[in-house]
Design a protein around this motif. Structure first.
Motif, PDB file in Angstrom:
ATOM      1  N   LEU A 149       0.905  -1.030   0.095  1.00 19.40           N
ATOM      2  CA  LEU A 149      -0.168   0.274   0.021  1.00 19.40           C
ATOM      3  C   LEU A 149       0.576   0.663  -0.152  1.00 19.40           C
ATOM      4  CD1 LEU A 149      -2.673  -1.113   2.940  1.00 19.40           C
ATOM      5  CD2 LEU A 149      -2.746  -1.256   0.577  1.00 19.40           C
ATOM      6  N   ASP A 150       0.174   2.227  -0.980  1.00 25.63           N
ATOM      7  CA  ASP A 150       1.001   3.408  -0.652  1.00 25.63           C
ATOM      8  C   ASP A 150      -0.216   4.307  -0.425  1.00 25.63           C
ATOM      9  OD1 ASP A 150       2.853   5.510  -0.706  1.00 25.63           O
ATOM     10  OD2 ASP A 150       3.782   5.424  -3.471  1.00 25.63           O
ATOM     11  N   TRP A 151       0.028   5.684   0.866  1.00 29.66           N
ATOM     12  CA  TRP A 151      -1.162   5.750   1.287  1.00 29.66           C
ATOM     13  C   TRP A 151      -0.395   7.243   0.797  1.00 29.66           C
ATOM     14  CZ3 TRP A 151      -5.959   4.097   3.217  1.00 29.66           C
ATOM     15  CH2 TRP A 151      -6.183   3.002   3.594  1.00 29.66           C
ATOM     16  N   LEU A 152      -0.213   8.275   0.198  1.00 33.77           N
ATOM     17  CA  LEU A 152      -0.325   9.109  -0.073  1.00 33.77           C
ATOM     18  C   LEU A 152      -1.063  10.627   0.320  1.00 33.77           C
ATOM     19  CD1 LEU A 152       0.328   9.061  -3.977  1.00 33.77           C
ATOM     20  CD2 LEU A 152       1.860   8.880  -2.007  1.00 33.77           C
ATOM     21  N   PRO A 154      -2.085  14.825   0.088  1.00 35.54           N
ATOM     22  CA  PRO A 154      -2.607  15.459  -0.919  1.00 35.54           C
ATOM     23  C   PRO A 154      -1.358  15.807  -1.886  1.00 35.54           C
ATOM     24  CG  PRO A 154      -4.163  16.158   0.292  1.00 35.54           C
ATOM     25  CD  PRO A 154      -3.704  14.904   1.070  1.00 35.54           C
ATOM     26  N   GLN A 155      -0.687  16.602  -1.410  1.00 36.62           N
ATOM     27  CA  GLN A 155       0.945  17.395  -1.359  1.00 36.62           C
ATOM     28  C   GLN A 155       1.727  16.379  -2.617  1.00 36.62           C
ATOM     29  OE1 GLN A 155      -0.955  17.776   1.466  1.00 36.62           O
ATOM     30  NE2 GLN A 155       1.247  17.721   2.596  1.00 36.62           N
ATOM     31  N   GLN A 156       1.249  15.062  -2.942  1.00 34.38           N
ATOM     32  CA  GLN A 156       2.200  14.001  -2.888  1.00 34.38           C
ATOM     33  C   GLN A 156       1.597  13.511  -4.781  1.00 34.38           C
ATOM     34  OE1 GLN A 156       2.387  11.626   0.443  1.00 34.38           O
ATOM     35  NE2 GLN A 156       4.155  11.805   0.016  1.00 34.38           N
ATOM     36  N   THR A 157       0.250  14.523  -4.644  1.00 31.16           N
ATOM     37  CA  THR A 157      -0.261  13.874  -6.104  1.00 31.16           C
ATOM     38  C   THR A 157       0.075  14.745  -6.685  1.00 31.16           C
ATOM     39  OG1 THR A 157      -2.831  15.172  -5.391  1.00 31.16           O
ATOM     40  CG2 THR A 157      -2.085  12.494  -4.561  1.00 31.16           C
ATOM     41  N   ALA A 158      -0.873  15.345  -7.939  1.00 27.75           N
ATOM     42  CA  ALA A 158      -0.830  15.814  -9.302  1.00 27.75           C
ATOM     43  C   ALA A 158      -1.439  17.320  -9.341  1.00 27.75           C
ATOM     44  CB  ALA A 158      -1.137  15.309 -10.808  1.00 27.75           C
ATOM     45  N   ASP A 159      -2.982  16.765  -8.413  1.00 29.15           N
ATOM     46  CA  ASP A 159      -3.594  18.003  -8.113  1.00 29.15           C
ATOM     47  C   ASP A 159      -3.987  18.971  -6.479  1.00 29.15           C
ATOM     48  OD1 ASP A 159      -4.414  17.767 -10.306  1.00 29.15           O
ATOM     49  OD2 ASP A 159      -6.357  17.774 -10.127  1.00 29.15           O
ATOM     50  N   LYS A 160      -2.687  18.268  -5.696  1.00 26.18           N
ATOM     51  CA  LYS A 160      -2.520  18.298  -4.546  1.00 26.18           C
ATOM     52  C   LYS A 160      -4.103  18.386  -3.554  1.00 26.18           C
ATOM     53  CE  LYS A 160       1.654  19.239  -5.717  1.00 26.18           C
ATOM     54  NZ  LYS A 160       1.887  18.509  -6.320  1.00 26.18           N
ATOM     55  N   PHE A 164      -4.244   9.912  -1.391  1.00 26.69           N
ATOM     56  CA  PHE A 164      -4.645   8.960  -3.092  1.00 26.69           C
ATOM     57  C   PHE A 164      -3.989   7.703  -2.691  1.00 26.69           C
ATOM     58  CE2 PHE A 164      -3.894   6.492  -6.821  1.00 26.69           C
ATOM     59  CZ  PHE A 164      -4.272   7.836  -7.725  1.00 26.69           C
ATOM     60  N   LEU A 165      -4.660   6.443  -2.787  1.00 28.43           N
ATOM     61  CA  LEU A 165      -4.260   4.784  -2.009  1.00 28.43           C
ATOM     62  C   LEU A 165      -3.514   4.284  -3.674  1.00 28.43           C
ATOM     63  CD1 LEU A 165      -3.699   2.580  -0.025  1.00 28.43           C
ATOM     64  CD2 LEU A 165      -6.002   2.471  -0.346  1.00 28.43           C
ATOM     65  N   TYR A 166      -2.542   3.757  -3.941  1.00 30.06           N
ATOM     66  CA  TYR A 166      -2.774   2.519  -4.811  1.00 30.06           C
ATOM     67  C   TYR A 166      -2.184   1.553  -4.142  1.00 30.06           C
ATOM     68  CZ  TYR A 166       2.113   4.117  -5.878  1.00 30.06           C
ATOM     69  OH  TYR A 166       3.591   4.344  -5.879  1.00 30.06           O
ATOM     70  N   THR A 167      -2.700   0.328  -4.675  1.00 33.95           N
ATOM     71  CA  THR A 167      -1.206  -1.325  -4.159  1.00 33.95           C
ATOM     72  C   THR A 167      -0.312  -1.406  -5.225  1.00 33.95           C
ATOM     73  OG1 THR A 167      -2.989  -2.880  -5.193  1.00 33.95           O
ATOM     74  CG2 THR A 167      -3.705  -1.308  -2.655  1.00 33.95           C
ATOM     75  N   GLN A 168       0.326  -2.372  -5.051  1.00 30.13           N
ATOM     76  CA  GLN A 168       1.370  -3.074  -6.367  1.00 30.13           C
ATOM     77  C   GLN A 168       1.543  -4.257  -5.631  1.00 30.13           C
ATOM     78  OE1 GLN A 168       2.555  -2.992  -8.756  1.00 30.13           O
ATOM     79  NE2 GLN A 168       4.158  -4.878  -8.326  1.00 30.13           N
ATOM     80  N   GLY A 169       0.867  -5.521  -6.351  1.00 27.32           N
ATOM     81  CA  GLY A 169       0.928  -6.627  -5.090  1.00 27.32           C
ATOM     82  C   GLY A 169       2.217  -7.562  -6.278  1.00 27.32           C
ATOM     83  N   GLN A 170       2.557  -7.444  -7.313  1.00 24.97           N
ATOM     84  CA  GLN A 170       3.554  -8.490  -7.607  1.00 24.97           C
ATOM     85  C   GLN A 170       4.586  -8.101  -6.976  1.00 24.97           C
ATOM     86  OE1 GLN A 170       4.469  -8.301 -12.000  1.00 24.97           O
ATOM     87  NE2 GLN A 170       5.117 -10.056 -11.919  1.00 24.97           N
ATOM     88  N   VAL A 235      -7.666   4.545  -5.104  1.00 18.76           N
ATOM     89  CA  VAL A 235      -8.392   5.300  -4.704  1.00 18.76           C
ATOM     90  C   VAL A 235      -8.048   6.911  -4.610  1.00 18.76           C
ATOM     91  CG1 VAL A 235     -10.333   6.703  -3.140  1.00 18.76           C
ATOM     92  CG2 VAL A 235      -9.073   3.595  -2.761  1.00 18.76           C
ATOM     93  N   GLY A 236      -8.595   7.263  -5.499  1.00  8.76           N
ATOM     94  CA  GLY A 236      -8.438   8.937  -5.157  1.00  8.76           C
ATOM     95  C   GLY A 236      -9.192  10.030  -5.656  1.00  8.76           C
ATOM     96  N   LYS A 237      -8.963  11.210  -6.065  1.00 10.49           N
ATOM     97  CA  LYS A 237      -9.462  11.782  -7.054  1.00 10.49           C
ATOM     98  C   LYS A 237      -9.242  11.913  -8.051  1.00 10.49           C
ATOM     99  CE  LYS A 237     -11.575  16.838  -6.609  1.00 10.49           C
ATOM    100  NZ  LYS A 237     -12.479  16.636  -7.894  1.00 10.49           N
TER     101      LYS A 237
END
Ligand code: BES
Ligand code: ZN
Length: 633
Positions: A149-152, A154-160, A164-170, A235-237
């Motif tokens: 899991l990467d929990w970001l 707002p400042q770490q996204t493009a629109d701030k 944002f959350l995304y997963t990486q399984g492999q 998950v994000g805007k």
């Protein structure tokens, strides 16, 4: 061992047998299937031959404040005779309770969690009865220990604007967010219900919404069976924009338009992939452009490729990566490596396929440049790893190691050149027919290297009566003599320019007008060590490398700058890049160059600021390169 689905009728029948002390149930049930091949996966505790999950129903709440997913995972299971437990992989998960039963009724059951092993995690062993069809695990993820899991912020996204959350399984990270039989040899269908904060959109490697749900509740289904490393959530805007009938893009609002432009050829890519190796069997193909911390260029999550924003160059010059992830819809997602030792079956086939798509769309001279750059990567990797090392074999032996260590260009490039060699033996038409049938015959299955070799011998080599040094390629170290070395006319022109620069020509005298990204990369890779500050500055001034909007060019240039000590003139640009971008392929060579040129301290300075922006995958690699032990105090 034979596997059967327990059904109610059978249970009554078995009970009746017990009652009159007839033959044991083992003898009474259907005949056994053919002996299964050895697919033991030492990166998983699961014992699917005893009890396996076939379907997952996932219900999770996404809590950005707590950085935690919580809810339940319910599985449909199949068990062999005599099984008394279901074993799942877990790592840093907080298991609250487990129930089992039939669809209608479940009871609390006993379970154990074994001691945690580095990167492998623990075995979650669940007591089950012979009639159980369903198991449910109630759990929460660890706010700090869920490496997928990467929990970001707002400042770490493009629109701030929003988190944002995304997963990486492999390869084996799915077990840090879902208790699962986390082996690529296991396939499951799934459905999910994900609750997210109001205003955010959730997407998965499944059927996806195209609009925000007012209540933040989203439902997903994946009807084709997939290996667990392909379970994915973001998950994000986010907004959706279509590209073709079957394709589209998810991205933050400010990124959508650029993404649509960059991926304009997506439908053509899909069509040409299908023309090569058969129908696309996953319904839609969409891409999500993630925030820049995403540790990979792309990840082939089915129906929804996860991609780094660094491929949006503005000129569509880095879209081979999209062809690559799309190709995985056949090699990898449809036909899957049985274990991580067989990783080349996923990646080698995919690189070969990627270049065929690019050739079909943009011509041979384009594909030849890609192959040349790949060949250079391969030579560098073989040199790095050592040509005698077993890690240069296609078939790997990763026992006792993190599978991440097998993820080198050997699997990708040696694998792709192996297939190119075979193509040369039988001719393109025959080879394409062979691959088409290979995908068709093994769809939704997993294969070991040995099973592939058997299939290859029978359906290609014997059929066309050709011989090939298969064992040397697959079980031998280094590169066989019959590796088909690619050539590129367009690079020949670059070689000339590079030679005149080396001989003293001024940058302005070089004929670079027609160059595209790949020619520039080839040029940069050839810059000699030990160029003076003045020569480096002249290049930078003439070609604007330090200001390039192309991430591949920036990364290649920065590496040369660090190696030549020119970096002190462009530290703000290098630091901005390293703080913003989390793609490991770019980071590792740059941090390594700092260390190897005696500038470890400068690298650590940057790393202190950059590290919070990196996903665990990149953090782990860079920690090791820098010998980083955490900021003390
Ligand atoms: N499946 C890989 C990414 C991966 C490999 C993640 C191993 C975790 C473990 C993906 O398809 C890939 O190869 N990505 C490359 C892109 C490429 C070779 C064009 C990348 O991210 O650089
Ligand atoms: Zn890949």
């Amino acid at each position: 061992m034979s596997m059967r689905k327990i059904n109610i009728g059978l249970i009554f029948w078995l009970l009746a047998l017990f009652a009159c002390e007839s033959p044991s149930p083992e003898q009474a049930v259907e005949g056994s299937e053919a002996a299964a091949p050895d697919r033991s996966d030492y990166h998983s505790y699961a014992r699917p031959e005893e009890a396996r999950i076939t379907h997952l129903d996932l219900r999770l709440d996404v809590d950005f404040e707590a950085k935690q997913l919580s809810g339940l995972a319910r599985y449909a299971i199949e068990q062999a005779e005599g099984a008394d437990s279901l074993t799942l992989d877990v790592r840093n998960l907080n298991i609250q309770r487990v129930t089992a039963g039939t669809g209608a009724q479940e009871r609390e059951v006993a379970y154990t969690v074994s001691e945690d092993q580095e990167y492998i995690g623990s075995a979650l062993r669940i007591d089950i009865g012979p009639e159980d069809e369903v198991v449910t695990v109630y759990y929460k993820t660890d706010p700090d220990g869920a490496d997928a899991l990467d929990w970001l912020a707002p400042q770490q996204t493009a629109d701030k604007e929003a988190p944002f959350l995304y997963t990486q399984g492999q390869a084996i990270l799915t077990r840090t967010w879902i208790p699962i039989q986390d082996s690529p040899g296991v396939r499951i269908t799934y459905e999910a219900q994900i609750q997210v904060p109001e205003g955010l959109l959730a997407v998965m490697s499944a059927s996806n919404p195209q609009e925000v749900a007012p209540d933040g509740k989203y439902n997903f289904t994946m009807e084709q069976p997939i290996p667990p490393y392909l379970l994915a959530l973001a998950v994000g805007k986010l907004e959706f924009a279509p590209i073709g009938d079957r394709t589209g893009v998810y991205a933050e609002p400010s990124v959508v338009e650029d993404a649509v432009y960059e991926f304009a050829d997506l439908d053509d890519m899909l069509a040409s992939a299908e023309e090569l190796y058969g129908p696309y069997l996953w319904d839609r193909y969409d891409i999500i452009v993630l925030p820049p911390s995403f540790p990979f260029g792309g990840m082939e999550n089915p129906r929804l490729t996860f991609a780094t924003p660094t491929i949006i160059a503005g000129d569509r010059s880095l879209t081979a990566l999209v062809a690559h992830e799309l190709a995985h819809s056949w090699s990898g997602n449809l036909v899957t490596n049985a274990t991580w030792d067989d990783f080349w079956l996923n990646e080698g086939f995919t690189v070969y396929f990627e270049r065929r798509i690019m050739e079909a769309l943009y011509g041979k001279s384009y594909a030849n440049m890609l192959a040349q750059l790949g060949y250079q990567d391969l030579m560098a990797d073989v040199k790095d790893i050592g040509p005698e090392s077993e890690d240069t074999q296609l078939k790997l032996d990763l026992e006792g190691r993190d599978p991440d260590e097998g993820m080198t260009d050997i699997a990708y490039e040696k694998g792709a050149f192996f297939l190119a060699m075979l193509e040369g033996k039988v001719g393109r038409e025959n080879f394409d027919a062979f691959l088409r049938e290979y995908f068709e015959k093994h769809r939704f299955q997993t294969l070991t290297t040995e099973e592939f070799v058997q299939y290859l011998e029978k359906n290609l080599l014997e059929k066309y009566n050709v011989e090939a040094n298969i064992d040397e390629w697959i079980y031998g170290a280094g590169l066989p003599d019959n590796l088909p070395v690619p050539t590129s006319e367009r690079f020949a022109a670059v070689d000339q320019a590079a030679a005149s620069f080396k001989a003293g020509a001024k940058p302005g005298q070089l004929d670079t007008d027609e160059w595209t990204t790949h020619e520039w990369l080839h040029f940069l890779r050839q810059l000699p060590e030990g160029l003076s500050e003045e020569r480096m500055a002249a290049l930078d001034e003439a070609f604007g490398f330090s200001q390039s909007g192309n991430s591949e060019i920036l990364a290649a240039w920065f590496e040369k700058a660090i190696n030549n000590g020119y970096n002190k003139n462009i530290m703000p640009q290098i630091q901005a890049f390293l703080v913003e971008v989390g793609r490991r392929k770019f980071l590792a060579p740059l941090y390594r160059a700092f260390v190897e040129s005696g500038q470890r301290e400068a690298a650590l300075d940057i790393y202190e600021k950059a590290r919070p922006n990196y996903h665990a995958v990149s953090r782990n690699t860079i920690d090791e390169i820098l010998g980083y032990e955490g900021s003390k105090g």
